[in-house]
Write a protein that holds these residues in place. Sequence first.
Motif, PDB file in Angstrom:
ATOM      1  N   PRO A  50      71.466  37.283  69.193  1.00 57.65           N
ATOM      2  CA  PRO A  50      72.866  36.847  69.063  1.00 57.65           C
ATOM      3  C   PRO A  50      73.097  35.469  69.653  1.00 57.65           C
ATOM      4  CG  PRO A  50      72.660  38.409  70.857  1.00 57.65           C
ATOM      5  CD  PRO A  50      71.308  38.334  70.214  1.00 57.65           C
ATOM      6  N   SER A  54      78.114  38.407  70.120  1.00 60.71           N
ATOM      7  CA  SER A  54      77.047  39.417  70.119  1.00 60.71           C
ATOM      8  C   SER A  54      76.993  40.204  68.819  1.00 60.71           C
ATOM      9  CB  SER A  54      77.242  40.378  71.295  1.00 60.71           C
ATOM     10  OG  SER A  54      78.491  41.035  71.196  1.00 60.71           O
ATOM     11  N   THR A  57      75.118  38.784  64.035  1.00 64.07           N
ATOM     12  CA  THR A  57      73.676  38.673  63.793  1.00 64.07           C
ATOM     13  C   THR A  57      73.407  39.065  62.340  1.00 64.07           C
ATOM     14  OG1 THR A  57      73.160  40.955  64.415  1.00 64.07           O
ATOM     15  CG2 THR A  57      73.239  39.324  66.199  1.00 64.07           C
ATOM     16  N   SER A 102      74.995  31.193  66.091  1.00 62.02           N
ATOM     17  CA  SER A 102      75.357  32.489  65.524  1.00 62.02           C
ATOM     18  C   SER A 102      74.807  32.599  64.101  1.00 62.02           C
ATOM     19  CB  SER A 102      76.879  32.659  65.520  1.00 62.02           C
ATOM     20  OG  SER A 102      77.394  32.570  66.835  1.00 62.02           O
TER      21      SER A 102
END
Length: 593
Positions: A50, A54, A57, A102
């Motif tokens: 990540p 988070s 992904t 990201s």
Amino acid sequence: MQSAQTYLEVVSRRGERRLELRRVYRQLQNQEWYLLAYAKLYSNVGALTPGVDSKDTVDAMSLKRIDDIIWAVKKGSYHWKPVRRQYISKKNGKLRPLGLPSWSDKLLQEVLRMILSAYYEPQFSESSHGFRPGHGCHTALRDIYAGWKGTKWFIEGDIKGCFDNISHSKLLEIISRSIRDERLIKLLKGMVDAGHLEEWRQHQTYSGVPQGGVLSPLLTNVFLNELDMYVEKSLIPPYTRGERRRVNPEYACIQQAKRKAKKNGDVRQYRLLQKELQRRPSKVTDDPEYRRLRYCRYADDFLLGFVGTRQEAEEVKQKIGKFLQTLDLSLSEEKTLITHAIEESAQFLGYEIRMAMSNTRMCKHIRSINGHTLLKVPDKVAKEWKTRYTHKGKPCHRTELLEQSDHDIVTTYGMEFQGLVNYYALAYDVSRKLYPVKWAYEQSLVKTLAYKHKRPATWAYRQYKRKMENGISAIVVETPREGKKPLLTKFGATPICQDKWAVIPDRKTRLWPSRNELVKRLLAEKCELCGSTENIQVHHARKLKDIEQRYKGRPDPPYWAIRQMEIRRKTLVVCGKCHQEIHAGTYDSQKLE
């Protein structure tokens, strides 16, 4: 809208002719580009790592996520996230900053990379070898080996903090010279100005491109192409003159006397003159009418080979330093060195490079190696690899491999050592330097196998050592397989020898992308577990091996794990409900008949 392949061909042809490129931004609204980018990036190790978000992904990738990116790009409201910064250690003990974007940013960067690469690749210099399709460390070293004969001075160049000090304004100005698309320039500006997140604090960036970004290597090449053009068009021509060096008058006189002695039958005089010839150069080594300057660059490291005086070599170094100042860059004084090509070795791409000089190596009365390029394995490299798995000067076992199978242990050692051999295959002393390394690796491998089975090393040698068809002894592990021939895994079965034209193919960098099987499965929009057609997304595992080790041999593994092991893929196209249950550990769906 035309297909991506057709558009890339058009862009490439315009790049070859150095024509302006317009209306690029509208291509970013084509779903096909993002599918191609997904096919290229999903298998990377960092795809599940990540960034600042988070949840952003590659896992749960879907057509809806692509449509969301396209919608934001179309409205001009796409917001680049700051990259998450981490530090990795360098050999000199310092830390190198690494940016982790990201997943959505990676996907859009890859689309931009494909388009910009097709346009700029035909314009890049052949002296540039870093981060380019069909190029690499070996192509750079082969150019030096084949074309730098007679070099007297090496100028080892290193740009100080190149990736961190690239000027955003100058980079965008260089791109906008050829690409007339204000919306695209604005998008690129947003990317380089997004900043980075470190220790949960956002920092603004005013220069540099993040190392680790998908688009960063290409942007660096676009920026440093200015240096390539300066060296090739403004620096090399003034320092290149004369077709060949003048003949040494003393050498010519001795040669004439040698022919006279041969005519008169004076064998003693002939041999004395032959020895005298061997001690003298055949050409004028400091001929002021003969100059050559050669150039090679890999990323921010470059090497120049110069035939001339030390003073002129200093002038070349100073001129390059002054030009880099116009790009807001500077040379690293501690790493930018001028070395004598015969008396010293230059360090470039992990090799030692120097010019051969020996008056005793003869072929038909001609000194056969003088002035030729020698590529060597550095002593420190051989020593480092030889002592990598040693304790108190002796090879030792590796405890981190004891839980693995014999097949995996031998494979790990074989891949590490063969990778080293493949990289240094161009060196003339690769056999002499790396056979001691092979011995140390073999000792460590045998001790690891012996320690795992609680046996002495002599048992491991008797159990695994075999003589191969080529006469070389190797460590061989045989793994039985049902209905197939046993799988043989070998260490040390390939001889270590020089290959002057070796090249490591670059499979990661491709100019012409293509779809793969995963994209076809995603476009089918059907869950591969329950058959649903709603909220289709892709479940990603980091490694298929992790699933096999976790569920292999268990009485009732979940069907999603069985399915992934059956199709031998670390991806599974599922609906949102199945995907949520897989991650929650509550999946109990039945196989679709």
